[in-house]
Design a protein around this motif. Structure first.
Motif, PDB file in Angstrom:
ATOM      1  N   ASP A  38       0.828  -1.213   0.000  1.00 57.22           N
ATOM      2  CA  ASP A  38       0.000   0.000   0.000  1.00 57.22           C
ATOM      3  C   ASP A  38       0.859   1.258   0.000  1.00 57.22           C
ATOM      4  O   ASP A  38       0.530   2.244  -0.662  1.00 57.22           O
ATOM      5  CB  ASP A  38      -0.935   0.017   1.208  1.00 57.22           C
ATOM      6  CG  ASP A  38      -2.052  -1.004   1.081  1.00 57.22           C
ATOM      7  OD1 ASP A  38      -2.266  -1.528  -0.028  1.00 57.22           O
ATOM      8  OD2 ASP A  38      -2.714  -1.281   2.107  1.00 57.22           O
ATOM      9  N   LEU A  39       1.959   1.217   0.754  1.00 52.54           N
ATOM     10  CA  LEU A  39       2.859   2.376   0.810  1.00 52.54           C
ATOM     11  C   LEU A  39       3.465   2.665  -0.556  1.00 52.54           C
ATOM     12  O   LEU A  39       3.650   3.829  -0.923  1.00 52.54           O
ATOM     13  CB  LEU A  39       3.968   2.137   1.839  1.00 52.54           C
ATOM     14  CG  LEU A  39       3.527   2.129   3.293  1.00 52.54           C
ATOM     15  CD1 LEU A  39       4.634   1.570   4.184  1.00 52.54           C
ATOM     16  CD2 LEU A  39       3.121   3.514   3.738  1.00 52.54           C
ATOM     17  N   ILE A  40       3.745   1.605  -1.318  1.00 51.12           N
ATOM     18  CA  ILE A  40       4.331   1.775  -2.650  1.00 51.12           C
ATOM     19  C   ILE A  40       3.249   2.133  -3.671  1.00 51.12           C
ATOM     20  O   ILE A  40       3.384   3.098  -4.426  1.00 51.12           O
ATOM     21  CB  ILE A  40       5.085   0.491  -3.078  1.00 51.12           C
ATOM     22  CG1 ILE A  40       6.285   0.268  -2.160  1.00 51.12           C
ATOM     23  CG2 ILE A  40       5.510   0.563  -4.536  1.00 51.12           C
ATOM     24  CD1 ILE A  40       6.913  -1.104  -2.268  1.00 51.12           C
ATOM     25  N   LYS A  41       2.191   1.351  -3.688  1.00 51.25           N
ATOM     26  CA  LYS A  41       1.130   1.526  -4.687  1.00 51.25           C
ATOM     27  C   LYS A  41       0.412   2.866  -4.539  1.00 51.25           C
ATOM     28  O   LYS A  41       0.064   3.510  -5.526  1.00 51.25           O
ATOM     29  CB  LYS A  41       0.126   0.382  -4.567  1.00 51.25           C
ATOM     30  CG  LYS A  41      -0.902   0.343  -5.672  1.00 51.25           C
ATOM     31  CD  LYS A  41      -1.758  -0.901  -5.563  1.00 51.25           C
ATOM     32  CE  LYS A  41      -2.780  -0.968  -6.675  1.00 51.25           C
ATOM     33  NZ  LYS A  41      -3.591  -2.180  -6.597  1.00 51.25           N
ATOM     34  N   TYR A  42       0.184   3.297  -3.289  1.00 51.77           N
ATOM     35  CA  TYR A  42      -0.545   4.542  -3.022  1.00 51.77           C
ATOM     36  C   TYR A  42       0.365   5.549  -2.333  1.00 51.77           C
ATOM     37  O   TYR A  42       0.027   6.095  -1.280  1.00 51.77           O
ATOM     38  CB  TYR A  42      -1.779   4.248  -2.163  1.00 51.77           C
ATOM     39  CG  TYR A  42      -2.677   3.193  -2.749  1.00 51.77           C
ATOM     40  CD1 TYR A  42      -3.463   3.467  -3.867  1.00 51.77           C
ATOM     41  CD2 TYR A  42      -2.737   1.917  -2.191  1.00 51.77           C
ATOM     42  CE1 TYR A  42      -4.284   2.504  -4.410  1.00 51.77           C
ATOM     43  CE2 TYR A  42      -3.570   0.942  -2.724  1.00 51.77           C
ATOM     44  CZ  TYR A  42      -4.327   1.235  -3.837  1.00 51.77           C
ATOM     45  OH  TYR A  42      -5.146   0.274  -4.370  1.00 51.77           O
ATOM     46  N   SER A  43       1.492   5.784  -2.947  1.00 52.25           N
ATOM     47  CA  SER A  43       2.482   6.699  -2.385  1.00 52.25           C
ATOM     48  C   SER A  43       1.856   8.054  -2.039  1.00 52.25           C
ATOM     49  O   SER A  43       1.169   8.663  -2.848  1.00 52.25           O
ATOM     50  CB  SER A  43       3.613   6.898  -3.394  1.00 52.25           C
ATOM     51  OG  SER A  43       4.552   7.801  -2.898  1.00 52.25           O
ATOM     52  N   GLY A  44       2.068   8.472  -0.814  1.00 51.73           N
ATOM     53  CA  GLY A  44       1.523   9.754  -0.366  1.00 51.73           C
ATOM     54  C   GLY A  44       0.169   9.651   0.298  1.00 51.73           C
ATOM     55  O   GLY A  44      -0.281  10.593   0.947  1.00 51.73           O
ATOM     56  N   ALA A  45      -0.493   8.529   0.133  1.00 47.35           N
ATOM     57  CA  ALA A  45      -1.822   8.360   0.736  1.00 47.35           C
ATOM     58  C   ALA A  45      -1.742   7.797   2.147  1.00 47.35           C
ATOM     59  O   ALA A  45      -2.605   8.055   2.968  1.00 47.35           O
ATOM     60  CB  ALA A  45      -2.687   7.452  -0.124  1.00 47.35           C
ATOM     61  N   TYR A  46      -0.690   7.022   2.420  1.00 49.16           N
ATOM     62  CA  TYR A  46      -0.534   6.369   3.719  1.00 49.16           C
ATOM     63  C   TYR A  46       0.782   6.767   4.356  1.00 49.16           C
ATOM     64  O   TYR A  46       1.695   7.235   3.687  1.00 49.16           O
ATOM     65  CB  TYR A  46      -0.578   4.844   3.556  1.00 49.16           C
ATOM     66  CG  TYR A  46      -1.907   4.323   3.106  1.00 49.16           C
ATOM     67  CD1 TYR A  46      -2.988   4.276   3.974  1.00 49.16           C
ATOM     68  CD2 TYR A  46      -2.085   3.872   1.805  1.00 49.16           C
ATOM     69  CE1 TYR A  46      -4.220   3.791   3.556  1.00 49.16           C
ATOM     70  CE2 TYR A  46      -3.318   3.388   1.377  1.00 49.16           C
ATOM     71  CZ  TYR A  46      -4.373   3.350   2.260  1.00 49.16           C
ATOM     72  OH  TYR A  46      -5.589   2.878   1.849  1.00 49.16           O
ATOM     73  N   PHE A  47       0.862   6.541   5.666  1.00 49.75           N
ATOM     74  CA  PHE A  47       2.086   6.814   6.409  1.00 49.75           C
ATOM     75  C   PHE A  47       2.651   5.504   6.951  1.00 49.75           C
ATOM     76  O   PHE A  47       1.907   4.621   7.370  1.00 49.75           O
ATOM     77  CB  PHE A  47       1.816   7.783   7.567  1.00 49.75           C
ATOM     78  CG  PHE A  47       1.464   9.165   7.097  1.00 49.75           C
ATOM     79  CD1 PHE A  47       2.444  10.089   6.806  1.00 49.75           C
ATOM     80  CD2 PHE A  47       0.134   9.538   6.936  1.00 49.75           C
ATOM     81  CE1 PHE A  47       2.128  11.370   6.367  1.00 49.75           C
ATOM     82  CE2 PHE A  47      -0.200  10.809   6.500  1.00 49.75           C
ATOM     83  CZ  PHE A  47       0.792  11.722   6.209  1.00 49.75           C
ATOM     84  N   SER A  48       3.976   5.407   6.958  1.00 46.58           N
ATOM     85  CA  SER A  48       4.677   4.211   7.441  1.00 46.58           C
ATOM     86  C   SER A  48       4.904   4.305   8.953  1.00 46.58           C
ATOM     87  O   SER A  48       4.691   5.355   9.571  1.00 46.58           O
ATOM     88  CB  SER A  48       6.026   4.089   6.738  1.00 46.58           C
ATOM     89  OG  SER A  48       6.861   5.181   7.111  1.00 46.58           O
TER      90      SER A  48
END
Length: 81
Positions: A38-48
């Motif tokens: 999700d972090l890669i596919k939706y870059s900027g949408a989620y936080f690690s």
């Protein structure tokens, strides 16, 4: 955290600066994912996890400064009486 800030407190008991700090934390916490895809596919949408930890430490540091500043102001006012 969620029940305390989102449900019970929000801005009713917070200064505008405190509300801003906790609102930022709320955004990061609400968009946290530990799913690497999700972090890669939706870059900027989620936080690690490192981003979340960083935000927690930032809020803690800034809030501590504010509380310390308020305590000093209260002590100063008390001594001036």
């Amino acid at each position: 955290y969620f029940s305390c800030y989102n449900v019970e407190m929000k801005s009713a008991f917070l200064t505008p600066t405190e509300d801003k700090l906790f609102a930022e934390l709320d955004t990061v916490a609400g968009r946290f994912t530990d799913i690497e895809e999700d972090l890669i596919k939706y870059s900027g949408a989620y936080f690690s996890e490192p981003e979340l930890k960083s935000k927690v430490m930032d809020v803690k540091k800034n809030y501590k400064k504010m509380v310390t500043g308020k305590a000093i102001q209260l002590l100063y006012k008390k001594e001036m009486r």
